[in-house]
Design a protein around this motif. Structure first.
Motif, short mmCIF file in Angstrom:
data_model
loop_
_atom_site.label_atom_id
_atom_site.label_comp_id
_atom_site.label_asym_id
_atom_site.label_seq_id
_atom_site.Cartn_x
_atom_site.Cartn_y
_atom_site.Cartn_z
N LEU B 12 -1.51 -5.69 -8.33
CA LEU B 12 -1.32 -4.72 -7.24
C LEU B 12 -2.27 -3.53 -7.40
O LEU B 12 -2.83 -3.02 -6.43
CB LEU B 12 0.14 -4.24 -7.23
CG LEU B 12 0.65 -3.64 -5.93
CD1 LEU B 12 0.64 -4.67 -4.81
CD2 LEU B 12 2.05 -3.07 -6.12
N THR B 13 -2.45 -3.10 -8.65
CA THR B 13 -3.36 -1.97 -8.91
C THR B 13 -4.79 -2.34 -8.53
O THR B 13 -5.50 -1.54 -7.90
CB THR B 13 -3.28 -1.55 -10.39
OG1 THR B 13 -1.92 -1.30 -10.73
CG2 THR B 13 -4.11 -0.31 -10.66
N MET B 14 -5.20 -3.57 -8.90
CA MET B 14 -6.56 -4.01 -8.54
C MET B 14 -6.72 -4.08 -7.02
O MET B 14 -7.76 -3.72 -6.48
CB MET B 14 -6.84 -5.38 -9.17
CG MET B 14 -6.95 -5.30 -10.69
SD MET B 14 -7.21 -6.89 -11.48
CE MET B 14 -8.95 -7.10 -11.20
N ARG B 15 -5.67 -4.51 -6.36
CA ARG B 15 -5.69 -4.61 -4.90
C ARG B 15 -5.88 -3.24 -4.26
O ARG B 15 -6.61 -3.07 -3.29
CB ARG B 15 -4.36 -5.23 -4.44
CG ARG B 15 -4.42 -6.04 -3.18
CD ARG B 15 -3.06 -6.72 -2.95
NE ARG B 15 -3.09 -7.52 -1.74
CZ ARG B 15 -3.39 -8.81 -1.71
NH1 ARG B 15 -3.69 -9.45 -2.82
NH2 ARG B 15 -3.39 -9.46 -0.55
N LEU B 16 -5.19 -2.25 -4.84
CA LEU B 16 -5.31 -0.88 -4.33
C LEU B 16 -6.70 -0.31 -4.61
O LEU B 16 -7.36 0.23 -3.71
CB LEU B 16 -4.24 0.02 -4.97
CG LEU B 16 -4.35 1.52 -4.67
CD1 LEU B 16 -4.10 1.80 -3.19
CD2 LEU B 16 -3.36 2.32 -5.52
N VAL B 17 -7.13 -0.43 -5.85
CA VAL B 17 -8.42 0.17 -6.25
C VAL B 17 -9.56 -0.42 -5.41
O VAL B 17 -10.51 0.29 -5.05
CB VAL B 17 -8.65 -0.03 -7.77
CG1 VAL B 17 -10.08 0.30 -8.16
CG2 VAL B 17 -7.67 0.84 -8.56
N ALA B 18 -9.45 -1.70 -5.08
CA ALA B 18 -10.51 -2.36 -4.29
C ALA B 18 -10.67 -1.72 -2.91
O ALA B 18 -11.71 -1.83 -2.28
CB ALA B 18 -10.21 -3.84 -4.15
N LYS B 19 -9.61 -1.05 -2.44
CA LYS B 19 -9.65 -0.44 -1.09
C LYS B 19 -10.15 1.00 -1.10
O LYS B 19 -10.23 1.63 -0.04
CB LYS B 19 -8.25 -0.46 -0.47
CG LYS B 19 -7.65 -1.83 -0.31
CD LYS B 19 -8.19 -2.53 0.92
CE LYS B 19 -7.46 -3.85 1.09
NZ LYS B 19 -7.90 -4.58 2.27
N LEU B 20 -10.44 1.52 -2.28
CA LEU B 20 -10.81 2.94 -2.36
C LEU B 20 -12.32 3.09 -2.16
O LEU B 20 -13.09 2.70 -3.03
CB LEU B 20 -10.37 3.53 -3.71
CG LEU B 20 -8.87 3.39 -4.00
CD1 LEU B 20 -8.55 3.98 -5.37
CD2 LEU B 20 -8.04 4.06 -2.91
N THR B 21 -12.69 3.66 -1.03
CA THR B 21 -14.11 3.74 -0.70
C THR B 21 -14.59 5.17 -0.46
O THR B 21 -15.74 5.39 -0.13
CB THR B 21 -14.41 2.92 0.57
OG1 THR B 21 -13.53 3.36 1.61
CG2 THR B 21 -14.19 1.44 0.33
N HIS B 22 -13.68 6.15 -0.60
CA HIS B 22 -14.04 7.53 -0.31
C HIS B 22 -13.85 8.44 -1.53
O HIS B 22 -13.48 9.60 -1.38
CB HIS B 22 -13.25 8.06 0.89
CG HIS B 22 -13.62 7.40 2.18
ND1 HIS B 22 -13.06 6.22 2.61
CD2 HIS B 22 -14.52 7.75 3.12
CE1 HIS B 22 -13.59 5.87 3.77
NE2 HIS B 22 -14.49 6.79 4.10
N GLU B 23 -14.11 7.91 -2.71
CA GLU B 23 -13.98 8.70 -3.94
C GLU B 23 -12.62 9.36 -4.05
O GLU B 23 -12.50 10.52 -4.46
CB GLU B 23 -15.12 9.72 -4.05
CG GLU B 23 -16.49 9.06 -4.05
CD GLU B 23 -17.62 10.02 -4.42
OE1 GLU B 23 -17.41 11.24 -4.42
OE2 GLU B 23 -18.72 9.52 -4.70
N GLU B 24 -11.58 8.61 -3.70
CA GLU B 24 -10.23 9.14 -3.83
C GLU B 24 -9.91 9.39 -5.30
O GLU B 24 -10.29 8.60 -6.17
CB GLU B 24 -9.21 8.13 -3.26
CG GLU B 24 -9.27 7.96 -1.74
CD GLU B 24 -10.28 6.91 -1.28
OE1 GLU B 24 -11.07 6.41 -2.11
OE2 GLU B 24 -10.26 6.60 -0.07
N ALA B 25 -9.20 10.47 -5.57
CA ALA B 25 -8.73 10.74 -6.93
C ALA B 25 -7.48 9.90 -7.17
O ALA B 25 -6.61 9.81 -6.29
CB ALA B 25 -8.42 12.21 -7.10
N VAL B 26 -7.41 9.28 -8.35
CA VAL B 26 -6.22 8.50 -8.70
C VAL B 26 -5.70 9.00 -10.05
O VAL B 26 -6.45 9.03 -11.03
CB VAL B 26 -6.52 6.99 -8.80
CG1 VAL B 26 -5.23 6.22 -9.08
CG2 VAL B 26 -7.17 6.49 -7.51
N VAL B 27 -4.44 9.40 -10.08
CA VAL B 27 -3.82 9.87 -11.31
C VAL B 27 -2.85 8.79 -11.77
O VAL B 27 -1.90 8.45 -11.06
CB VAL B 27 -3.07 11.20 -11.08
CG1 VAL B 27 -2.37 11.65 -12.37
CG2 VAL B 27 -4.02 12.27 -10.57
#
Lengths: 175, 200
Positions: B12-27
């Protein structure tokens, strides 16, 4: 200016915009000043360690912040100090109203008043007890600059000698 | 609660990270949550929490306040968010439009020996979140639903809370345990580091 206006003025001069707090009667003039001034962003947190987390995130995002709490509330937060602010080198500014001394009615405050400074010393967190408005500006300004430059948290303990103490305690003790 | 797919945290984490295209911060919260964030591939805008259990969401709130134009995502486990339910109430008050919270809920303190948490018996995190005013809080039903919920800009439309039921597998990686390095790289990724003095 009174002590709280002087204190907030120094925060402003150092670009400290975010104030996260858990309230105390002694802190009331600071919190009123913060919420009345659009310069500041205030966040009323539910716990002191939560407030430290918020300020840590804001620092990493480029905004300086301070956490305001009362003495007993400080005892909620040592884990956030020991595992977040200190090891991650976050220059959070901690503002603690000193309860538990010079006329306290609440024994819970008294115990934490005794352990607060030893905890800060053990974690090598610089702290200053503010007793005199005339010296407040220099101490707070220079210590914030040192905290940012050395990437370390700093604590300011607001003595009853500065603030006049807790008005509720005075009323109870003299009743 | 309707029938929910049992996800795997790593996947699920990989699925989410793959969608991040705007330099979103992830904590990433303590333990398995940030191990899987790291395992999904390091990004400059990742922050890996070591210790301070329960503070991933407050840290993300701070980033969201300081950088209102950036999408910010907090990844947290059920044990950790149970320790800090109050921070959800704070977020219900502040209402940052650029904050998304993802709760990975296996109903277990997986990393300490699979002791059962309160979400494993009686606590519904989405109901708690809605109860503090986070109306945009949802249980993720299946993979399509998850994709639908994250097919959005993370810098607006928040605060959002997504909770997913996950299995009891441990995290797939191991974050470097170097707080100063993690903070330094995160700030560089957010454009707030002291930056170029040493390494450009």
């Amino acid at each position: 200016m009174n002590w709280s206006d002087t204190f907030l003025d120094v925060l402003k001069k150092n670009d400290v915009r975010l104030i996260s707090y858990v309230p105390d009667n002694v802190l009331t003039p600071l919190i009123k000043g913060v919420t009345a001034d659009n310069y500041f962003i205030s966040v009323n947190a539910t716990r002191e360690d939560e407030a430290m987390g918020i300020v840590a995130g804001a620092w990493m995002g480029g905004m300086k912040g301070a956490v305001m709490m009362q003495t007993s509330g400080f005892a909620v937060a040592p884990n956030a100090l020991a595992s977040l602010l200190v090891p991650f080198q976050i220059p959070a500014i901690l503002v603690i109203s000193e309860r538990g001394t010079l006329g306290e009615f609440n024994i819970g405050q008294v115990a934490v008043a005794k352990i607060m400074r030893p905890i800060l010393d053990t974690l090598s967190v610089e702290h200053h007890t503010l007793t005199d408005e005339a010296k407040l500006g220099f101490i707070v300004d220079s210590s914030i600059k040192q905290a940012v430059t050395t990437q370390s948290p700093v604590a300011f303990i607001l003595s009853p000698l500065l603030t006049g103490g807790n008005p509720v305690a005075h009323a109870k003790l003299s009743a | 609660m309707a029938e929910l797919t049992l996800f795997n945290r790593t996947e699920l984490t990989m699925r989410l990270v793959a969608k991040l295209t705007h330099e979103e911060a992830v904590v990433g919260g303590i333990g398995n949550t940030n191990f899987d964030l790291f395992a999904a591939g390091h990004r400059p805008q990742n922050f890996y929490m070591l210790g301070s259990m329960g503070l991933a969401v407050p840290i993300a709130l701070g980033v969201a306040i300081a950088q209102p134009e950036r999408g910010v995502i907090a990844l947290e486990g059920d044990g950790s968010i149970l320790m800090s339910l109050g921070c959800l109430a704070t977020i219900g008050t502040v209402r940052p439009r650029n904050l998304t919270i993802v709760i990975m809920d296996n109903g277990l303190y997986q990393i300490t020996g699979k002791q059962v948490t309160a979400t494993g018996t009686n606590t519904d995190i989405v109901a708690v979140a809605r109860g503090v005013g986070l109306a945009n809080s949802h249980w993720v039903r299946d993979h399509n639903h998850f994709d639908e919920m994250i097919a959005r800009r993370f810098d607006e439309g928040g605060p959002v809370l997504l909770a997913a039921k996950i299995d009891d597998k441990p995290g797939a990686g191991q974050t470097p345990r170097d707080p100063a390095l993690i903070r330094n790289r995160f700030m560089k990724g957010l454009g707030t580091g002291r930056g170029g003095a040493l390494d450009g």
